[in-house]
Design an enzyme around this catalytic site. Structure first.
Site, PDB file in Angstrom:
ATOM      1  N   SER A 144     -24.580  36.193 -74.853  1.00 39.30           N
ATOM      2  CA  SER A 144     -24.400  34.756 -74.725  1.00 39.30           C
ATOM      3  C   SER A 144     -25.425  34.056 -75.620  1.00 39.30           C
ATOM      4  CB  SER A 144     -24.616  34.364 -73.258  1.00 39.30           C
ATOM      5  OG  SER A 144     -24.581  32.972 -73.090  1.00 39.30           O
ATOM      6  N   LYS A 167     -20.544  35.117 -77.234  1.00 41.16           N
ATOM      7  CA  LYS A 167     -20.167  33.905 -76.481  1.00 41.16           C
ATOM      8  C   LYS A 167     -21.076  32.776 -76.931  1.00 41.16           C
ATOM      9  CE  LYS A 167     -21.300  32.626 -71.717  1.00 41.16           C
ATOM     10  NZ  LYS A 167     -21.119  33.016 -70.305  1.00 41.16           N
ATOM     11  N   LYS A 218     -22.432  28.959 -76.405  1.00 34.40           N
ATOM     12  CA  LYS A 218     -22.537  27.834 -75.487  1.00 34.40           C
ATOM     13  C   LYS A 218     -22.124  26.579 -76.253  1.00 34.40           C
ATOM     14  CE  LYS A 218     -24.210  29.650 -71.683  1.00 34.40           C
ATOM     15  NZ  LYS A 218     -23.518  29.508 -70.386  1.00 34.40           N
ATOM     16  N   ASP A 276     -18.438  28.787 -73.832  1.00 31.86           N
ATOM     17  CA  ASP A 276     -18.749  28.418 -72.442  1.00 31.86           C
ATOM     18  C   ASP A 276     -19.365  27.021 -72.427  1.00 31.86           C
ATOM     19  OD1 ASP A 276     -19.453  28.254 -69.782  1.00 31.86           O
ATOM     20  OD2 ASP A 276     -20.895  29.908 -69.814  1.00 31.86           O
ATOM     21  N   GLU A 317     -14.621  29.110 -71.280  1.00 30.86           N
ATOM     22  CA  GLU A 317     -15.192  29.282 -69.936  1.00 30.86           C
ATOM     23  C   GLU A 317     -15.651  27.952 -69.351  1.00 30.86           C
ATOM     24  OE1 GLU A 317     -18.239  32.260 -70.022  1.00 30.86           O
ATOM     25  OE2 GLU A 317     -19.070  31.715 -68.078  1.00 30.86           O
ATOM     26  N   ASP A 331     -15.880  30.067 -64.137  1.00 31.22           N
ATOM     27  CA  ASP A 331     -17.157  30.630 -63.712  1.00 31.22           C
ATOM     28  C   ASP A 331     -17.587  29.849 -62.460  1.00 31.22           C
ATOM     29  OD1 ASP A 331     -19.883  31.181 -63.376  1.00 31.22           O
ATOM     30  OD2 ASP A 331     -20.433  30.933 -65.468  1.00 31.22           O
ATOM     31  N   LYS A 340     -19.693  36.692 -61.164  1.00 39.03           N
ATOM     32  CA  LYS A 340     -21.150  36.789 -60.993  1.00 39.03           C
ATOM     33  C   LYS A 340     -21.382  36.992 -59.510  1.00 39.03           C
ATOM     34  CE  LYS A 340     -22.472  33.576 -64.685  1.00 39.03           C
ATOM     35  NZ  LYS A 340     -22.759  32.149 -64.933  1.00 39.03           N
ATOM     36  N   GLY A 397     -23.548  36.854 -66.400  1.00 39.90           N
ATOM     37  CA  GLY A 397     -24.977  37.113 -66.265  1.00 39.90           C
ATOM     38  C   GLY A 397     -25.710  35.840 -65.916  1.00 39.90           C
TER      39      GLY A 397
HETATM   40  O1  SMG Z   1     -27.528  36.742 -68.469  1.00 40.74           O
HETATM   41  O2  SMG Z   1     -26.720  36.874 -70.466  1.00 40.74           O
HETATM   42  C1  SMG Z   1     -27.027  36.241 -69.476  1.00 40.74           C
HETATM   43  C2  SMG Z   1     -26.727  34.765 -69.445  1.00 40.74           C
HETATM   44  C3  SMG Z   1     -25.290  34.500 -69.661  1.00 40.74           C
HETATM   45  O3  SMG Z   1     -24.561  32.402 -70.449  1.00 40.74           O
HETATM   46  C4  SMG Z   1     -24.905  33.056 -69.508  1.00 40.74           C
HETATM   47  N1  SMG Z   1     -24.943  32.533 -68.268  1.00 40.74           N
HETATM   48  O4  SMG Z   1     -22.706  29.948 -67.337  1.00 40.74           O
HETATM   49  O5  SMG Z   1     -22.332  31.963 -67.857  1.00 40.74           O
HETATM   50  C5  SMG Z   1     -23.124  31.043 -67.703  1.00 40.74           C
HETATM   51  C6  SMG Z   1     -24.596  31.176 -68.014  1.00 40.74           C
HETATM   52  C7  SMG Z   1     -25.461  30.634 -66.953  1.00 40.74           C
HETATM   53  C8  SMG Z   1     -26.897  30.819 -67.189  1.00 40.74           C
HETATM   54  S1  SMG Z   1     -27.842  29.861 -66.113  1.00 40.74           S
HETATM   55  C9  SMG Z   1     -29.408  30.477 -66.214  1.00 40.74           C
HETATM   56 MG    MG Z   2     -20.629  30.448 -67.587  1.00 39.79          MG
END
Ligand code: SMG
Ligand code: MG
Length: 368
Positions: free
Chosen positions: A135, A163, A165, A190, A215, A240, A264, A292
């Site tokens: 990510s 991925k 953001k 995402d 996402e 998510d 998750k 994650g």
């Molecule tokens: O653990 O690789 C990881 C992070 C992956 O982007 C990620 N998580 O919305 O999916 C999501 C985000 C939330 C992170 S909040 C700390």
């Molecule tokens: Mg997400």
């Protein structure tokens, strides 16, 4: 077994680079780690995936600690329990899935360590290694060059899926830039709820980039918004934050708001619920993948075990420890040729390295 003692270690792990999403930027990973000692004399570990601030969801560390101490743990103490009893015992308490999931994991890890079974085997794993995705946050300097350099580094390391953001003002242009540079790379985006129904036409502009999925584009409670988007957009809509339980996942699928699920465990109250959502996805023909929450090696171990179930057909946000940390609290999870080995030892298969945990701990609270 009975729970004899619960210690919460609050640790702060510096991140190798800031992690910026549509809801904010994190510079350190501030995490609650649970050390659960049972009447068998076994120690189990749980990780709470909440953050210091309620920005990803309503949960946050201070509240998680409080709800564990005052409302969740009292329902488990003094009873002869198994991990499978935990969801029902905690059932009367509304919400707080990350807090309850952390407790469930601590109990489950202790139970599996006592019986000698790995979490992966317990959950029904069918693989010894899993493909890794990564990510990629929004660059601190809003620069495309910074983004491309970061992605270049991950591609060179062997990540099998990228991925990005996104948020309003950082979506079509960066996605196009990455797609043009890596035409064949599995790619997804995402938004962490940053768009609304009025943005549906704009989001459809992402269709030209052959993405695996988009996402959580819209607010978690706007189910109609996601259905309207799914009806219009060629790219599959993956949820998510909106997915909180197996029944709510079923409803979202039935309603046409959810075509892929990011699972998750913390968000859905634990690994038992996560497994049930995986099973639902298999039954309903809905692809699932493992998300994650910037976990330390403890939570990462559990995610890798989960991701080795057969329904996880897309690479997860199961990156190597060095994606986020120079120093993990367990032996680091490494990636080889884009794959990560599923732990085989009892329970999580990893434990915190005592000196490192001590060095990174900011406070310790004994709940029981
Ligand atoms: O653990 O690789 C990881 C992070 C992956 O982007 C990620 N998580 O919305 O999916 C999501 C985000 C939330 C992170 S909040 C700390
Ligand atoms: Mg997400």
């Amino acid at each position: 077994m009975r729970i004899e003692q619960v210690i919460v270690h609050e640790a702060a792990l510096p991140l190798v680079r800031p992690f910026r999403t549509s809801f904010g930027t994190e510079y350190t990973k501030d995490v609650l780690l649970l050390e659960v000692t049972t009447s068998d004399g076994v120690v189990g570990w749980g990780e709470c995936v909440a953050s210091p601030e309620p920005l990803y969801s309503h949960e946050f560390n201070a509240a998680a600690l409080l709800v564990m101490r005052d409302h969740l743990l009292p329902r488990l103490l003094g009873k002869d329990i198994t991990a499978e009893d935990v969801p029902d015992l905690l059932g009367p308490v509304r919400g707080h899935p990350m807090a309850r999931g952390a407790l469930e994991l601590g109990v489950l890890d202790a139970q599996l360590r006592a019986s000698g079974q790995s979490l992966a085997a317990y959950l029904g794993s069918t693989r010894t290694e899993i493909p890794c995705g990564v990510s990629v946050g929004i660059p601190d300097d809003d620069s495309l060059d910074t983004l491309l350099a970061e992605v270049e580094g991950y591609v060179a390391q062997g990540y099998q899926r990228i991925k990005l953001k996104i948020q309003p003002g950082w979506d079509v242009v960066p996605t196009r830039a990455v797609r043009e540079r890596w035409p064949a790379m599995p790619l997804q985006v995402d938004a962490n709820q940053a768009y609304g129904r009025a943005d549906i036409d704009h989001l459809c502009a992402l269709d030209e980039f052959d993405l695996l999925l988009v996402e959580q584009p819209i607010h978690e409670e706007d189910l109609l918004g996601h259905k309207l988007l799914a009806d219009r957009m060629r790219t599959p809509v993956c949820l998510d934050e909106s997915v909180l339980s197996v029944d709510n996942a079923d409803s979202l699928i039935e309603y046409g708001a959810c075509e892929i699920i990011n699972i998750k465990a913390g968000r859905v109250g634990g690994y038992l619920s996560a497994k049930a959502i995986h099973d639902l996805g298999v039954r309903r023909g809905i692809p699932v993948w493992c998300g994650g929450m910037v976990e330390t090696g403890l939570g990462r171990a559990a995610n890798v075990a989960l991701a080795s179930l057969p329904g996880f057909t897309l690479p997860g946000d199961t990156s190597a420890s060095d994606r986020f940390f120079t120093q993990d609290i367990t032996e680091p999870f490494v990636m080889t040729d884009g794959m990560m080995t599923v732990p085989t030892g009892p329970g999580l298969g990893v434990t915190p390295i005592p000196e490192i945990l001590a060095a990174l701990t900011t406070s310790t609270t004994r709940l029981v």
